[in-house]
Design a protein around this motif. Structure first.
Motif, PDB file in Angstrom:
ATOM      1  N   ARG A   1      -6.056  -2.329   1.961  1.00  0.00           N
ATOM      2  CA  ARG A   1      -6.817  -1.216   2.531  1.00  0.00           C
ATOM      3  C   ARG A   1      -5.866  -0.380   3.371  1.00  0.00           C
TER       4      ARG A   1
ATOM      5  N   ARG B   1      -7.330   3.371   8.340  1.00  0.00           N
ATOM      6  CA  ARG B   1      -8.614   3.935   8.772  1.00  0.00           C
ATOM      7  C   ARG B   1      -9.792   3.026   8.422  1.00  0.00           C
ATOM      8  N   ASP B   2      -9.592   2.089   7.485  1.00  0.00           N
ATOM      9  CA  ASP B   2     -10.667   1.208   7.057  1.00  0.00           C
ATOM     10  C   ASP B   2     -10.660  -0.128   7.791  1.00  0.00           C
ATOM     11  N   ALA B   3      -9.800  -0.265   8.798  1.00  0.00           N
ATOM     12  CA  ALA B   3      -9.693  -1.522   9.535  1.00  0.00           C
ATOM     13  C   ALA B   3     -10.178  -1.342  10.966  1.00  0.00           C
ATOM     14  N   SER B   4     -10.688  -2.427  11.536  1.00  0.00           N
ATOM     15  CA  SER B   4     -11.069  -2.404  12.946  1.00  0.00           C
ATOM     16  C   SER B   4     -10.076  -3.157  13.807  1.00  0.00           C
TER      17      SER B   4
ATOM     18  N   HIS C   1      -8.422   3.815  13.508  1.00  0.00           N
ATOM     19  CA  HIS C   1      -9.521   4.173  14.401  1.00  0.00           C
ATOM     20  C   HIS C   1     -10.226   2.947  14.977  1.00  0.00           C
TER      21      HIS C   1
ATOM     22  N   ASP D   1       0.831  -1.194   0.000  1.00  0.00           N
ATOM     23  CA  ASP D   1       0.000   0.000   0.000  1.00  0.00           C
ATOM     24  C   ASP D   1       0.873   1.254   0.000  1.00  0.00           C
TER      25      ASP D   1
ATOM     26  N   PRO E   1     -12.433  -6.400   9.458  1.00  0.00           N
ATOM     27  CA  PRO E   1     -11.389  -5.913   8.547  1.00  0.00           C
ATOM     28  C   PRO E   1     -10.080  -5.652   9.289  1.00  0.00           C
TER      29      PRO E   1
ATOM     30  N   PRO F   1      -5.894   8.919   6.093  1.00  0.00           N
ATOM     31  CA  PRO F   1      -6.198   7.498   5.881  1.00  0.00           C
ATOM     32  C   PRO F   1      -5.198   6.584   6.587  1.00  0.00           C
TER      33      PRO F   1
ATOM     34  N   GLU G   1      -9.020 -12.403   9.759  1.00  0.00           N
ATOM     35  CA  GLU G   1     -10.107 -11.646   9.120  1.00  0.00           C
ATOM     36  C   GLU G   1     -11.160 -12.592   8.553  1.00  0.00           C
TER      37      GLU G   1
ATOM     38  N   TYR H   1      -5.836  -4.574   9.276  1.00  0.00           N
ATOM     39  CA  TYR H   1      -4.678  -3.930   8.659  1.00  0.00           C
ATOM     40  C   TYR H   1      -3.433  -4.528   9.305  1.00  0.00           C
TER      41      TYR H   1
ATOM     42  N   ASN I   1      -0.967  -4.652   2.169  1.00  0.00           N
ATOM     43  CA  ASN I   1      -2.386  -4.497   2.482  1.00  0.00           C
ATOM     44  C   ASN I   1      -3.159  -4.028   1.253  1.00  0.00           C
TER      45      ASN I   1
END
Length: 425
Positions: free
Chosen positions: A115, A118-121, A186, A107, A152, A182, A146, A154, A113
């Motif tokens: 993603r 910011r798009d992962a939990s 979070h 990435d 999701p 990004p 996952e 990272y 990755n």
């Protein structure tokens, strides 16, 4: 002119010449350190080795991150094929069909990755055991987690990272980058995959040396460190030793009995094991003393503080080395009794287990919830299939066993689990 005057002038001339020569060497040292890496005088492989030897300024490498005191991959790389065959690099042992794997593209941050954070939990942090060096990205621990949980993920992972870098990554992705970026994580869960083999040993010292290098500043050139390290690199390359040995086309070294080592349980492809020569560094662990113990404790405390500050659930998964997990399964009747491996494997395993137990105790003291995979691996009847015989990394089977244990110890939808007891060595 009297003799004392002539002698004084000669001494003055010699002194001036020595000063000029020294200043010229200082300038050469600085130029080689900062300018030569920007040229094409060396191949890519030799450049990487010269960076490793500290001959080149790491800031001239576009993949170096000062905040990490380490490297990332080149951002934006496409997926690539690979193999699990570090026994070739260690012993020159060639397999006609080494285990094949595929590593995903990188990435914008230089990690593997599809993603952004910011798009992962869930955030995974680790080294080669994290990104799937022995299995490929699709069968790595983060990818299997996952798939098992639907959350999701990272993965901020790369070979060569150690415990201090894990702290730096967590700080970077949760504090240092802007909240709107990004790159900002979070999510609510962080897993640190801690490999006993080098995360609190070799990688700890590499990180420390890079921090010390940064502190040297210009004084490094007055000490002629670049030229001295260049001489060491050339000497090692000539002898076929050290890191420079890796530049050779087909290295062949004495295995000291670390290959072939048969097991009493099934192995992948029925092959005997080629235990990596790095295990020899654990025959005596005097290098891990109070200073190292203090550094590990400080980093663990900082990890805990970062997680608490951001209200993150922080878990550590302790991954044992193949030698630890497989030692009871080694068929010593088939190992040459006079080999170094036969003589030292017991000490190496005990020392690894002692370090493993110490790290587990320190994690408990730091209040970090930990899943220790040593006992589950040792108790598994098919543990011989968890590591590649010709590579020090886990197979997809080994990764799947780790993920299964993770989901049992830390159910994604349940409150944080109680820390399991760490088995003593």
């Amino acid at each position: 002119m009297t003799f004392p005057h002539r002698l004084s002038r000669r001494l003055l001339g010699v002194a001036c010449f020595a000063i000029v020569l020294y200043l010229a060497l200082v300038a050469l040292d600085a130029g080689f350190y900062r300018l030569v890496p920007r040229t094409d005088l060396f191949s890519t492989k030799h450049k990487e080795l010269l960076y490793s030897y500290g001959v080149f300024d790491p800031d001239t490498n576009p993949r170096y991150r000062p905040w990490l005191h380490g490297y990332v991959n080149q951002p934006g790389l496409p997926p690539r094929p690979g193999t699990a065959d570090d026994a070739y690099r260690a012993y020159g042992m060639y397999l006609p069909d080494p285990p094949a794997l595929t590593v995903s593209g990188t990435d914008a941050l230089g990690w593997w990755n599809s993603r952004m954070p910011r798009d992962a939990s869930v955030l995974f942090i680790g080294d080669s055991f994290c990104y799937g060096a022995g299995s490929g990205s699709a069968a790595s621990i983060p990818a299997l987690y996952e798939k098992a949980t639907g959350r999701p993920v990272y993965a901020a992972c790369k070979n060569g990272y150690g415990l201090p870098q894990y702290r730096d990554i967590l700080r970077r992705l949760t504090e240092e980058v802007p909240a709107s970026s990004p790159e900002r994580f979070h999510g609510d869960t962080v897993f640190v995959l801690l490999y006993i083999g080098n995360d609190v040993s070799a990688d700890l010292f590499v990180y420390r040396s890079r921090v010390a290098e940064d502190d040297l500043g210009l004084s490094r050139h007055f000490k002629l460190l670049t030229l001295r390290r260049l001489v060491r690199f050339l000497r090692d390359a000539n002898r076929g030793s050290g890191q420079a040995w890796a530049a050779g086309p087909k290295p062949t070294v004495d295995t000291h009995g670390y290959y072939p080592v048969p097991l009493t349980v099934p192995t992948q492809r029925g092959l005997p094991f080629a235990f990596h020569p790095f295990y020899r560094t654990f025959a005596d662990t005097a290098w891990f003393g109070p200073r190292e113990e203090k550094q590990v404790a400080e980093v663990l405390a900082q990890l805990k503080q970062l997680a608490q500050k951001k209200h993150l659930k922080l878990y550590v998964v302790l991954i044992p080395t193949a030698l630890q997990a497989l030692y009871p399964r080694i068929d010593f009747t088939a190992v040459p009794s006079r080999s170094e491996f036969a003589a030292k494997a017991g000490d190496e395993t005990r020392n690894l287990n002692a370090l493993h137990g110490l790290v587990g105790l320190m994690l408990d003291q730091a209040g970090i919830q930990t899943l220790d995979m040593l006992r589950p691996f040792m108790d598994a009847p098919d543990v011989g299939l968890y590591y590649w015989p010709t590579d020090s990394h886990l197979t997809p089977d080994g990764n799947a066993a780790v993920v299964k244990a993770m989901c049992a110890a830390f159910p994604p939808s349940a409150p944080a689990a109680k820390t399991p007891n760490t088995p003593m060595p």
